[in-house]
Design a protein around this motif. Structure first.
Motif, PDB file in Angstrom:
ATOM      1  N   VAL B 245       0.832  -1.190   0.000  1.00 15.55           N
ATOM      2  CA  VAL B 245       0.000   0.000   0.000  1.00 15.55           C
ATOM      3  C   VAL B 245       0.873   1.248   0.000  1.00 15.55           C
ATOM      4  O   VAL B 245       1.719   1.412   0.891  1.00 15.55           O
ATOM      5  CB  VAL B 245      -0.924   0.010   1.232  1.00 15.55           C
ATOM      6  CG1 VAL B 245      -1.845   1.207   1.185  1.00 15.55           C
ATOM      7  CG2 VAL B 245      -1.720  -1.274   1.298  1.00 15.55           C
ATOM      8  N   PRO B 246       0.651   2.127  -0.940  1.00 17.66           N
ATOM      9  CA  PRO B 246       1.513   3.309  -1.041  1.00 17.66           C
ATOM     10  C   PRO B 246       1.076   4.423  -0.100  1.00 17.66           C
ATOM     11  O   PRO B 246       0.736   5.510  -0.527  1.00 17.66           O
ATOM     12  CB  PRO B 246       1.311   3.738  -2.503  1.00 17.66           C
ATOM     13  CG  PRO B 246      -0.093   3.334  -2.809  1.00 17.66           C
ATOM     14  CD  PRO B 246      -0.359   2.088  -2.011  1.00 17.66           C
ATOM     15  N   CYS B 247       1.044   4.140   1.194  1.00 16.29           N
ATOM     16  CA  CYS B 247       0.672   5.221   2.101  1.00 16.29           C
ATOM     17  C   CYS B 247       1.936   5.723   2.786  1.00 16.29           C
ATOM     18  O   CYS B 247       2.917   5.023   2.901  1.00 16.29           O
ATOM     19  CB  CYS B 247      -0.353   4.738   3.130  1.00 16.29           C
ATOM     20  SG  CYS B 247       0.190   3.337   4.112  1.00 16.29           S
ATOM     21  N   HIS B 300      -9.935  -0.303  -0.502  1.00 16.85           N
ATOM     22  CA  HIS B 300      -9.958  -0.613  -1.926  1.00 16.85           C
ATOM     23  C   HIS B 300      -8.623  -1.199  -2.344  1.00 16.85           C
ATOM     24  O   HIS B 300      -7.669  -0.472  -2.614  1.00 16.85           O
ATOM     25  CB  HIS B 300     -10.230   0.661  -2.740  1.00 16.85           C
ATOM     26  CG  HIS B 300     -11.506   1.337  -2.371  1.00 16.85           C
ATOM     27  ND1 HIS B 300     -12.736   0.858  -2.739  1.00 16.85           N
ATOM     28  CD2 HIS B 300     -11.739   2.453  -1.645  1.00 16.85           C
ATOM     29  CE1 HIS B 300     -13.671   1.649  -2.263  1.00 16.85           C
ATOM     30  NE2 HIS B 300     -13.110   2.623  -1.589  1.00 16.85           N
ATOM     31  N   ALA B 303      -6.735  -0.005  -5.404  1.00 17.37           N
ATOM     32  CA  ALA B 303      -5.935   1.222  -5.371  1.00 17.37           C
ATOM     33  C   ALA B 303      -4.523   0.971  -4.864  1.00 17.37           C
ATOM     34  O   ALA B 303      -3.726   1.894  -4.738  1.00 17.37           O
ATOM     35  CB  ALA B 303      -6.617   2.267  -4.478  1.00 17.37           C
ATOM     36  N   THR B 304      -4.220  -0.286  -4.574  1.00 20.60           N
ATOM     37  CA  THR B 304      -2.886  -0.596  -4.069  1.00 20.60           C
ATOM     38  C   THR B 304      -2.131  -1.418  -5.112  1.00 20.60           C
ATOM     39  O   THR B 304      -2.665  -1.712  -6.169  1.00 20.60           O
ATOM     40  CB  THR B 304      -2.973  -1.390  -2.753  1.00 20.60           C
ATOM     41  OG1 THR B 304      -3.526  -2.686  -3.037  1.00 20.60           O
ATOM     42  CG2 THR B 304      -3.862  -0.690  -1.762  1.00 20.60           C
TER      43      THR B 304
END
Lengths: 340, 346
Positions: B245-247, B300, B303-304
């Motif tokens: 996950v690009p957080c 979602h 979205a990852t």
């Protein structure tokens, strides 16, 4: 010449200590005097330094208990190297809440283990908040204790909680639980579905202290129009709605996670046994009675902070699922989810 | 026999054709990507692939022969055709490569534990490792440590293995002249330093070029669907996906494992066309997994970034790493990888 276990434990523990921490840890241990420490050259190569220190310890006739204490102190400084489980004890109905006596607890705890195993090394070190760190080196009826795979327990005597380092020797766990329960005058002990390297975070979660930290912080930056660039000149209604939604997401996230720094966990695991249900993909697996057996694991250097950032980043809905947000409240990071 | 059901594809005539011909003769994969880019439905029928059938190895080859290729992690590369490579020169190649490695290590370019051991290089053919008769023979290069004791002539430990193959490589084979040998898929297991040295030697000797073969999320999804579609007598591994996950500032990894029988049930419910996998089915399969996840966690997954897929047939990582677990579908897995390699070369 047979090496004494005490000397061995001392040597191995000192070897583990990084040079930058050496002085601090030795002073905390308080086994070697100021004068003795002054005679040692702390700038030499580590192997020689360790040799000098071990010699001094032998001069002082370090006992196994002294060595164990050093080991506890090292572990306290490096608690993140262990993975900690959480146990919760409970008193039986109608049991008196006797005044807790630390010395009685220690002697009772030790007795129970020694009676069961004969060969076991138990050492204690008191800590703040009425806590005690316990180091246990396990042996058997016929074998001497293994000093190199000890278990550690941190018991907060004014609470029903104890934290144990996940030891490789799992077979001793029931005995450990028993000893803790009886010595602390409880009735029952239960392993919580909560595990992490970060002992202080586990404490914060279990003692519900995480939401008491009010740090001075910058209030969330109001959304800047300028980040939307040229769009300002286009249909302003679109931007307004987007801004409203973004602010809603921020607000909801704030409400759920609070203003304070999150306690630190590295993972959360969910065992799911739920039926497949989807509105969009109607008919898929419609006749299937059995649930889908799934195992979901979230991993992060700081899980709760990462989860907190998902909705604002647009990757998740706000509010985030209660399965995730309940982690600190419920004090769990292992879950089994079934259809109701 | 072509493994793709793509009636529109015509064989490529020659590498120097115009750009137009490039797309007319493209593989289904390329056509699909091209149509996505252009937002046109270039292909009247949705792209599809055949589900790997079990044991497409030739009859007279003992599948146990390839057992050593299973359960190992291989790093993938695409390789351009080799110029003037000959299967009869293996002894010579062994000697030359051996000398080259020794020279490189003396130069101090490769620093590794065990460098002072004597090593031996062996080239050998992997008979039967092909899709059609047209595919060139696959071959294997191994670095073994030579036994220290002079009295023993036993083979030492295998330190590094690399193999070159081409499975259903028709689209590439048709474009090159006879001087070239097409083995577009290269798999390596062992120390990076050895892979680099051997790669250098091949590049110098055969005027070819290696490139790491990454696998994007699109292809990982296809692999997951195709491998789930494969018929298995029993499952030895769970079906698992890994997303990154690009957080920020903290990274987050999400691993989603599903019981292989349940994954198969889901697939069977999605699957319509017998013997083949279509884009629609892959999308629907992944969508179902995403929606089941979203129902529980409100996240979602689409979205990852999908980073790894793992099934009882094989597991693949986006960095171009593969592990094949089932010999029945070895050829099927390699066929897909060959296709990806060819696409990267072209």
């Amino acid at each position: 010449m047979r090496r004494e276990p005490a000397g061995d434990v001392v040597r191995r523990t000192i070897l583990k200590i990084p040079l930058t921490e050496m002085m601090t840890i030795l002073k905390t241990w308080n086994f070697l005097s100021e004068n003795q420490l002054q005679t040692v050259n702390f700038r030499q190569r580590k192997e020689s330094l360790v040799q000098d220190l071990v010699l001094l310890c032998e001069e002082n006739r370090a006992s196994l208990n002294d060595a164990a204490l050093l080991d506890i102190i090292y572990t306290q400084f490096h608690r993140h190297q262990k993975v900690w489980d959480v146990f919760q004890m409970s008193k039986g109905p109608g049991e008196d809440t006797d005044l807790f006596d630390m010395e009685q607890f220690k002697s009772s705890f030790k007795k129970i283990l020694k009676r069961a195993l004969k060969n076991v090394t138990v050492s204690f070190r008191d800590a703040e908040e009425n806590a005690v760190w316990i180091r246990i080196a396990w042996g058997t009826q016929y074998r001497k204790p293994n000093q190199y795979k000890p278990a550690y327990v941190v018991y907060y005597s004014q609470t029903p909680y104890a934290f144990t380092s996940s030891s490789q020797l799992k077979s001793n766990l029931p005995l450990l639980g028993q000893a803790l329960t009886i010595a602390s005058k409880h009735h029952q002990i239960v392993k919580m579905d909560l595990r992490s390297r970060y002992l202080d975070s586990l404490k914060a979660i279990v003692f519900k202290q995480y939401n008491q930290i009010f740090e001075t912080h910058n209030s969330t930056t109001p959304l800047q129009e300028r980040s939307l660039g040229l769009d300002i000149n286009m249909d302003s209604r679109i931007i307004h709605e987007n801004k409203t939604e973004k602010e809603r997401v921020q607000r909801v996230t704030q409400e759920i996670f609070g203003d304070y720094p999150q306690p630190r966990l590295e993972f959360a695991q969910y065992k799911l046994e739920t039926k497949f249900k989807s509105d969009l993909n109607g008919g898929i697996l419609a006749e299937r009675e059995e649930p889908l057996r799934c195992l979901v694991k979230f991993s992060s250097p700081h899980l709760l902070e990462a989860l907190k950032s998902l909705a604002p980043a647009g990757i998740a809905d706000a509010p985030l699922s209660p399965l995730l947000t309940c982690i600190p409240n419920k004090g769990m990071n292992y879950f089994k989810i079934r259809d109701k | 026999m072509d493994s793709y059901d793509a009636p529109e594809s015509t064989p490529r005539q020659c590498a120097s054709s115009g750009l137009k011909d490039y797309f007319i003769g493209a593989t289904p994969l390329q056509k699909r990507l091209e149509s996505v880019r252009k937002q046109t439905s270039f292909i009247p029928t949705p792209p599809r692939r055949k589900i790997p059938q079990c044991s497409q190895l030739q009859e007279d080859v003992d599948p146990q022969k390839f057992a050593f290729l299973l359960h190992k992690q291989w790093t993938l590369y695409s390789l351009t055709p080799l110029y003037k490579f000959s299967y009869t020169n293996f002894k010579e190649y062994s000697k030359l490569l051996n000398a080259f490695i020794a020279a490189e290590k003396q130069k101090g370019l490769a620093v590794e534990v065990g460098d002072d051991f004597n090593i031996k290089v062996i080239f050998s053919t992997l008979l039967g490792m092909k899709g059609t008769q047209r595919d060139p023979e696959a071959f294997l290069v191994q670095i073994l440590s030579k036994s220290q004791l002079p009295s023993e002539h036993r083979e030492g430990k295998v330190l590094w293995t690399g193999w070159f193959c081409c499975i259903f490589g028709d689209s590439l084979l048709e474009t090159v002249s006879e001087d070239f040998t097409c083995l577009p898929l290269f798999l390596a297991n062992g120390a990076e330093t050895n892979t680099a040295i051997i790669g250098t030697w091949f590049q110098k000797t055969f005027d070819c070029y290696f490139r790491p073969l990454a696998i994007n999320a699109f292809n990982l999804s296809w692999m997951a669907a195709m491998w789930t579609a494969c018929k298995m007598d029993h499952y030895m591994a769970t079906t698992e996906f890994l997303w990154s996950v690009p957080c920020s500032p903290q990274s987050l990894d999400i691993s989603y494992a599903i019981h292989p029988e349940d994954a198969k049930a889901l697939w069977d419910s999605v699957h319509k066309t017998p013997g083949e996998v279509t884009q629609e089915e892959v999308d629907l399969f992944m969508d179902c997994l995403y929606s089941h996840f979203h129902r529980h966690f409100k996240i979602h997954l689409s979205a990852t970034r999908l980073v790894r897929v793992s099934t009882s047939v094989a597991s693949a990582h986006t960095d171009g790493k593969i592990k094949i677990l089932c010999h029945k579908y070895l050829i099927g897995v390699l066929a897909y990888l060959t296709e990806l390699a060819i696409f990267q070369i072209e």
